[in-house]
Structure formats: structure tokens, C-alpha cells
Scaffold this motif. Structure first.
Motif, PDB file in Angstrom:
ATOM      1  N   ASN A 136      -2.438 -25.832  -2.663  1.00 54.00           N
ATOM      2  CA  ASN A 136      -1.265 -25.154  -2.303  1.00 54.00           C
ATOM      3  C   ASN A 136      -0.386 -25.638  -1.313  1.00 54.00           C
ATOM      4  O   ASN A 136       0.775 -25.593  -1.376  1.00 54.00           O
ATOM      5  CB  ASN A 136      -1.855 -23.513  -1.607  1.00 54.00           C
ATOM      6  N   THR A 163       8.346 -21.598  -6.447  1.00 56.00           N
ATOM      7  CA  THR A 163       7.225 -22.595  -6.257  1.00 56.00           C
ATOM      8  C   THR A 163       7.161 -23.101  -4.806  1.00 56.00           C
ATOM      9  O   THR A 163       6.479 -23.717  -4.489  1.00 56.00           O
ATOM     10  CB  THR A 163       8.044 -23.657  -7.131  1.00 56.00           C
ATOM     11  N   LYS A 200       1.409 -28.341  -3.150  1.00 57.90           N
ATOM     12  CA  LYS A 200       2.383 -27.800  -4.044  1.00 57.90           C
ATOM     13  C   LYS A 200       3.515 -27.369  -3.378  1.00 57.90           C
ATOM     14  O   LYS A 200       4.939 -27.314  -3.701  1.00 57.90           O
ATOM     15  CB  LYS A 200       1.933 -26.730  -4.892  1.00 57.90           C
ATOM     16  N   CYS A 201       3.304 -26.724  -2.342  1.00 56.24           N
ATOM     17  CA  CYS A 201       4.525 -26.218  -1.517  1.00 56.24           C
ATOM     18  C   CYS A 201       5.397 -27.294  -0.835  1.00 56.24           C
ATOM     19  O   CYS A 201       6.767 -27.169  -0.927  1.00 56.24           O
ATOM     20  CB  CYS A 201       4.012 -25.525  -0.109  1.00 56.24           C
ATOM     21  N   PRO A 232       2.997 -20.680  -3.010  1.00 52.80           N
ATOM     22  CA  PRO A 232       1.757 -21.490  -2.578  1.00 52.80           C
ATOM     23  C   PRO A 232       1.691 -21.527  -0.816  1.00 52.80           C
ATOM     24  O   PRO A 232       0.805 -21.676  -0.465  1.00 52.80           O
ATOM     25  CB  PRO A 232       2.164 -22.885  -2.719  1.00 52.80           C
ATOM     26  N   ILE A 242      -1.618 -21.247  -9.346  1.00 48.02           N
ATOM     27  CA  ILE A 242      -1.796 -20.982  -8.092  1.00 48.02           C
ATOM     28  C   ILE A 242      -3.494 -20.492  -7.765  1.00 48.02           C
ATOM     29  O   ILE A 242      -3.629 -19.502  -8.180  1.00 48.02           O
ATOM     30  CB  ILE A 242      -0.779 -20.292  -6.924  1.00 48.02           C
ATOM     31  N   ASN A 257       3.538 -19.921 -12.165  1.00 49.60           N
ATOM     32  CA  ASN A 257       2.992 -20.904 -11.258  1.00 49.60           C
ATOM     33  C   ASN A 257       1.459 -20.797 -11.312  1.00 49.60           C
ATOM     34  O   ASN A 257       0.752 -19.795 -11.025  1.00 49.60           O
ATOM     35  CB  ASN A 257       3.406 -21.034  -9.868  1.00 49.60           C
ATOM     36  N   SER A 312      -5.129 -16.644 -11.543  1.00 45.96           N
ATOM     37  CA  SER A 312      -4.626 -17.999 -10.986  1.00 45.96           C
ATOM     38  C   SER A 312      -3.139 -18.305 -11.441  1.00 45.96           C
ATOM     39  O   SER A 312      -3.107 -19.382 -11.272  1.00 45.96           O
ATOM     40  CB  SER A 312      -5.793 -19.013 -11.218  1.00 45.96           C
ATOM     41  N   THR A 361      -5.847 -19.261  -5.581  1.00 43.01           N
ATOM     42  CA  THR A 361      -5.842 -18.769  -4.079  1.00 43.01           C
ATOM     43  C   THR A 361      -7.008 -18.807  -3.204  1.00 43.01           C
ATOM     44  O   THR A 361      -6.911 -18.762  -2.038  1.00 43.01           O
ATOM     45  CB  THR A 361      -5.630 -16.916  -4.114  1.00 43.01           C
TER      46      THR A 361
END
Length: 230
Positions: A148, A176, A151-152, A180, A140, A138, A133, A142
Motif C-alpha cells: 500500500n 489511487t 502504491k500510494c 492505499p 488494495i 483498485n 480486496s 488491507t
């Protein structure tokens, strides 16, 4: 303008490759489980918790208890996968995932098919979530898409602010934004692939992710031997 220090020495290209494969596997597994278990997610525990609460509050006990069982299986499987990750090589999680898919495929058409799917598919998703993860510094997950997207979006917002005249905000690292966002896109494609497999009555649909798991296992096992798992 300088990038934020969150960027790890791990290449973003390697992380992007892993996220693309993991995202497709997660989307595929979640969509497959959603259809097989009658509209219940095997990897989205936020939605399942909402569904469980609504079902139990409205008196739909059979459905509520089915969802509760999925949440419990997911949690227990995540605990066990976490133990495996800490005591042995994390790459073994991909072998466990492959085994769960093989068993699930083997019980298709058997009277215990639905019970096995209820046990093995949430476990499959939980193991993925606990196996890896972190990607290029970062965090993330999945199998979780909402976080995500946030974060994006946050990284894009930081990038836009950094472009303003006179801005002193640090420009976010490329990873970053990319990683995501890629996790979301790959999850979407995986869900589409699972739906297509079911609609076309493709043979052995639960085995389709196995080549991707084999690639991930080889990749992570090699990185672990080099003491560079992230």
C-alpha cells in the motif's frame, strides 16, 4: 487533465469508509497477536518468512517451527476463506472473523490459550485478506502495508509528473492516492489501539473489533444484495 481509467463507478467515499474500518481491524489484530504470541506477526507473512528462515538457519528450531505453523495456518485459512467467498456471499467472511475473535477471547486463561491463539489469530487475518480486496477499481490488500505504501508513492509520483509543464502523463485518479494511504494510516491507528488496550488491561480486548465487523458485514451484505459488492 484526464484521470486514468482505473477509477471505478463505485464511490471512493464508500471504499474509504471500508478501508478505514478494515485497516483498523487489521492493525489491531496484528498488534494483539504480536504481543500475545511473543513477537510473531499473525498477518505479515513477509516478515514471518524472513523470521522463519533466520530462525531455522541459526538452529532456533522451536521459534522457527512456531512461525512455520503460523504461515501454514494463514495459508490454509486463506484457501478455505477463498472457497467461502466463491460459493457463498463474501460478507460471511466477517461473520467468520467475529466468531474467531469470540472463541479466542473465550479461551483466555485456559491452558490451551496459546495454541488457540496460534490457530485462530492468523486465520482471522487470512479471512479478512480473502473477504474483500478491491475498492473503487483498485486492488488494495488491507492486511498488507508495504504494497500500500508503494502504491500510494507510485500514485503520488504520477501526480507530480502530471503537473510538470508540457507533461502528457495522465493524472492518477484520487482514489489511487487516497485509498492505499488511508489503509496505512488506519492500520497504524489500529495497532496503537491494541497496544493501549493491553497496556491499560482493558477487559475483553479480543472483542473490541466486533462493532466494526458488524458495520462491515451490514455494508457489504447490503451491497451484495444490490449486486454491487465492490
Amino acid at each position: 487533465m484526464a484521470q486514468t481509467p482505473a477509477q471505478s463507478s463505485a464511490p471512493v467515499s464508500r471504499s474509504a469508509r471500508r478501508i478505514a474500518l478494515l485497516g483498523m481491524i487489521a492493525g489491531y489484530g496484528n498488534a494483539l497477536g504480536f504481543v500475545e504470541l511473543g513477537g510473531v506477526f499473525v498477518g505479515a507473512m513477509t516478515g514471518n518468512t524472513t523470521d522463519m528462515g533466520a530462525a531455522l538457519a541459526s538452529g532456533d528450531w522451536p521459534h522457527g517451527l512456531k512461525v512455520a505453523a503460523i504461515v501454514a495456518v494463514f495459508f490454509i485459512s486463506a484457501v478455505l476463506a477463498g472457497v467461502v467467498r466463491r460459493l457463498w456471499l463474501p460478507a460471511r467472511g466477517f461473520l467468520i472473523m467475529a466468531g474467531l475473535l469470540v472463541v479466542t477471547q473465550a479461551v483466555q486463561g485456559h491452558p490451551a490459550q496459546r495454541v488457540c491463539e496460534l490457530l485462530f489469530l492468523p486465520a482471522f487475518m487470512a479471512v479478512q485478506g480473502e473477504t474483500i480486496s478491491r475498492f473503487s477499481g483498485n486492488a488494495i490488500q488491507t492486511i498488507v502495508i508495504t504494497s500500500n505504501l508503494l502504491k500510494c508513492a507510485s500514485a503520488v509520483a504520477g501526480w507530480l509528473v502530471s503537473l510538470l509543464p508540457g507533461s502528457t502523463s495522465a493524472r492518477p485518479a484520487h482514489g489511487t492516492i487516497l485509498l492505499p494511504g488511508l489503509a496505512w494510516a488506519a492500520f497504524f491507528l489500529g495497532a496503537m489501539a491494541a497496544t493501549a488496550a493491553l497496556r491499560l488491561h482493558a477487559p475483553l480486548p479480543f472483542l473490541w473489533p466486533l462493532p466494526l465487523l458488524a458495520i462491515l458485514y451490514a455494508d457489504l451484505a447490503h451491497a451484495e444484495r444490490a449486486h454491487d459488492p465492490e
